[in-house]
Design a protein around this motif. Structure first.
Motif, PDB file in Angstrom:
ATOM      1  N   GLY A  11       0.817  -1.200   0.000  1.00 56.72           N
ATOM      2  CA  GLY A  11       0.000   0.000   0.000  1.00 56.72           C
ATOM      3  C   GLY A  11       0.851   1.251   0.000  1.00 56.72           C
ATOM      4  O   GLY A  11       2.039   1.203   0.277  1.00 56.72           O
ATOM      5  N   SER A  13       0.590   5.475   1.255  1.00 57.78           N
ATOM      6  CA  SER A  13      -0.207   6.387   2.074  1.00 57.78           C
ATOM      7  C   SER A  13       0.371   7.784   2.040  1.00 57.78           C
ATOM      8  O   SER A  13       1.580   7.969   2.063  1.00 57.78           O
ATOM      9  CB  SER A  13      -0.233   5.907   3.516  1.00 57.78           C
ATOM     10  OG  SER A  13      -0.854   6.869   4.341  1.00 57.78           O
ATOM     11  N   LYS A  14      -0.517   8.755   2.011  1.00 59.83           N
ATOM     12  CA  LYS A  14      -0.133  10.147   2.216  1.00 59.83           C
ATOM     13  C   LYS A  14      -0.743  10.652   3.516  1.00 59.83           C
ATOM     14  O   LYS A  14      -0.391  11.706   3.988  1.00 59.83           O
ATOM     15  CB  LYS A  14      -0.607  11.008   1.052  1.00 59.83           C
ATOM     16  CG  LYS A  14       0.103  10.706  -0.237  1.00 59.83           C
ATOM     17  CD  LYS A  14      -0.369  11.624  -1.341  1.00 59.83           C
ATOM     18  CE  LYS A  14       0.321  11.297  -2.642  1.00 59.83           C
ATOM     19  NZ  LYS A  14      -0.181  12.133  -3.745  1.00 59.83           N
ATOM     20  N   ALA A  15      -1.686   9.884   4.074  1.00 57.31           N
ATOM     21  CA  ALA A  15      -2.409  10.327   5.263  1.00 57.31           C
ATOM     22  C   ALA A  15      -1.788   9.796   6.545  1.00 57.31           C
ATOM     23  O   ALA A  15      -1.538  10.550   7.472  1.00 57.31           O
ATOM     24  CB  ALA A  15      -3.864   9.891   5.177  1.00 57.31           C
ATOM     25  N   LYS A  16      -1.548   8.482   6.645  1.00 59.79           N
ATOM     26  CA  LYS A  16      -1.044   7.883   7.884  1.00 59.79           C
ATOM     27  C   LYS A  16       0.363   8.399   8.198  1.00 59.79           C
ATOM     28  O   LYS A  16       0.643   8.849   9.286  1.00 59.79           O
ATOM     29  CB  LYS A  16      -1.043   6.363   7.752  1.00 59.79           C
ATOM     30  CG  LYS A  16      -0.636   5.666   9.031  1.00 59.79           C
ATOM     31  CD  LYS A  16      -0.772   4.168   8.888  1.00 59.79           C
ATOM     32  CE  LYS A  16      -0.349   3.464  10.125  1.00 59.79           C
ATOM     33  NZ  LYS A  16      -1.395   3.330  11.105  1.00 59.79           N
ATOM     34  N   THR A  17       1.249   8.310   7.247  1.00 58.77           N
ATOM     35  CA  THR A  17       2.600   8.834   7.344  1.00 58.77           C
ATOM     36  C   THR A  17       2.882   9.501   6.010  1.00 58.77           C
ATOM     37  O   THR A  17       2.606   8.913   4.982  1.00 58.77           O
ATOM     38  CB  THR A  17       3.628   7.703   7.584  1.00 58.77           C
ATOM     39  OG1 THR A  17       3.257   6.994   8.756  1.00 58.77           O
ATOM     40  CG2 THR A  17       5.021   8.236   7.744  1.00 58.77           C
ATOM     41  N   LYS A  19       3.814  10.296   2.669  1.00 58.70           N
ATOM     42  CA  LYS A  19       4.452   9.559   1.582  1.00 58.70           C
ATOM     43  C   LYS A  19       5.184   8.315   2.092  1.00 58.70           C
ATOM     44  O   LYS A  19       6.403   8.269   2.145  1.00 58.70           O
ATOM     45  CB  LYS A  19       5.387  10.460   0.802  1.00 58.70           C
ATOM     46  CG  LYS A  19       4.666  11.567   0.093  1.00 58.70           C
ATOM     47  CD  LYS A  19       5.606  12.394  -0.732  1.00 58.70           C
ATOM     48  CE  LYS A  19       4.861  13.520  -1.405  1.00 58.70           C
ATOM     49  NZ  LYS A  19       5.760  14.396  -2.145  1.00 58.70           N
ATOM     50  N   LEU A  22       3.644   0.620   2.548  1.00 57.68           N
ATOM     51  CA  LEU A  22       3.349  -0.464   3.476  1.00 57.68           C
ATOM     52  C   LEU A  22       4.024  -1.723   2.943  1.00 57.68           C
ATOM     53  O   LEU A  22       3.759  -2.136   1.824  1.00 57.68           O
ATOM     54  CB  LEU A  22       1.847  -0.681   3.593  1.00 57.68           C
ATOM     55  CG  LEU A  22       1.394  -1.825   4.505  1.00 57.68           C
ATOM     56  CD1 LEU A  22       1.783  -1.533   5.951  1.00 57.68           C
ATOM     57  CD2 LEU A  22      -0.097  -2.039   4.381  1.00 57.68           C
ATOM     58  N   TRP A  32       4.771   0.552   8.068  1.00 63.37           N
ATOM     59  CA  TRP A  32       4.796   1.693   7.157  1.00 63.37           C
ATOM     60  C   TRP A  32       6.209   2.250   7.166  1.00 63.37           C
ATOM     61  O   TRP A  32       6.766   2.527   8.228  1.00 63.37           O
ATOM     62  CB  TRP A  32       3.818   2.769   7.609  1.00 63.37           C
ATOM     63  CG  TRP A  32       2.391   2.404   7.391  1.00 63.37           C
ATOM     64  CD1 TRP A  32       1.536   1.868   8.315  1.00 63.37           C
ATOM     65  CD2 TRP A  32       1.652   2.524   6.182  1.00 63.37           C
ATOM     66  NE1 TRP A  32       0.319   1.651   7.744  1.00 63.37           N
ATOM     67  CE2 TRP A  32       0.354   2.043   6.439  1.00 63.37           C
ATOM     68  CE3 TRP A  32       1.962   2.984   4.904  1.00 63.37           C
ATOM     69  CZ2 TRP A  32      -0.630   2.026   5.459  1.00 63.37           C
ATOM     70  CZ3 TRP A  32       0.979   2.964   3.947  1.00 63.37           C
ATOM     71  CH2 TRP A  32      -0.306   2.498   4.219  1.00 63.37           C
ATOM     72  N   TYR A  69      -8.969  -4.914   7.550  1.00 59.24           N
ATOM     73  CA  TYR A  69      -9.685  -3.741   7.064  1.00 59.24           C
ATOM     74  C   TYR A  69     -11.166  -3.907   7.355  1.00 59.24           C
ATOM     75  O   TYR A  69     -11.774  -4.906   6.974  1.00 59.24           O
ATOM     76  CB  TYR A  69      -9.463  -3.568   5.570  1.00 59.24           C
ATOM     77  CG  TYR A  69     -10.268  -2.445   4.971  1.00 59.24           C
ATOM     78  CD1 TYR A  69      -9.913  -1.116   5.214  1.00 59.24           C
ATOM     79  CD2 TYR A  69     -11.368  -2.696   4.178  1.00 59.24           C
ATOM     80  CE1 TYR A  69     -10.657  -0.074   4.686  1.00 59.24           C
ATOM     81  CE2 TYR A  69     -12.121  -1.665   3.640  1.00 59.24           C
ATOM     82  CZ  TYR A  69     -11.758  -0.357   3.895  1.00 59.24           C
ATOM     83  OH  TYR A  69     -12.492   0.662   3.357  1.00 59.24           O
TER      84      TYR A  69
END
Length: 77
Positions: A11, A13-17, A19, A22, A32, A69
């Protein structure tokens, strides 16, 4: 630079960490990893990749069991 080979990225992500990617190890644990610390190179067919991180950062990665999920159901009024 310690090199750790992963053959898939699970995966992005730009939100959790900011750029981050996973990744999951062969033993099932995942983490991450921010792209600011990782070097990602495509190594072969079927999108195989090699992720490299510095030694000092590799020791700080916290590997966790994957979380399932859960899709939230949105109901309208």
């Amino acid at each position: 630079m310690r090199t750790v080979a992963f053959y898939s990225i699970d995966g992005v992500s730009k939100a959790k960490t900011a750029k981050a990617i996973l990744v999951q190890r062969n033993d099932g644990l995942e983490s991450w990893i921010p792209l600011s610390q990782a070097s990602v190179r495509f190594t072969g067919p079927n999108f195989q990749v090699r992720v490299s991180v510095p030694d000092w950062f590799y020791n700080k990665i916290s590997w966790k069991q994957p979380t399932a999920y859960v899709k939230s159901i949105v109901t309208g009024k």
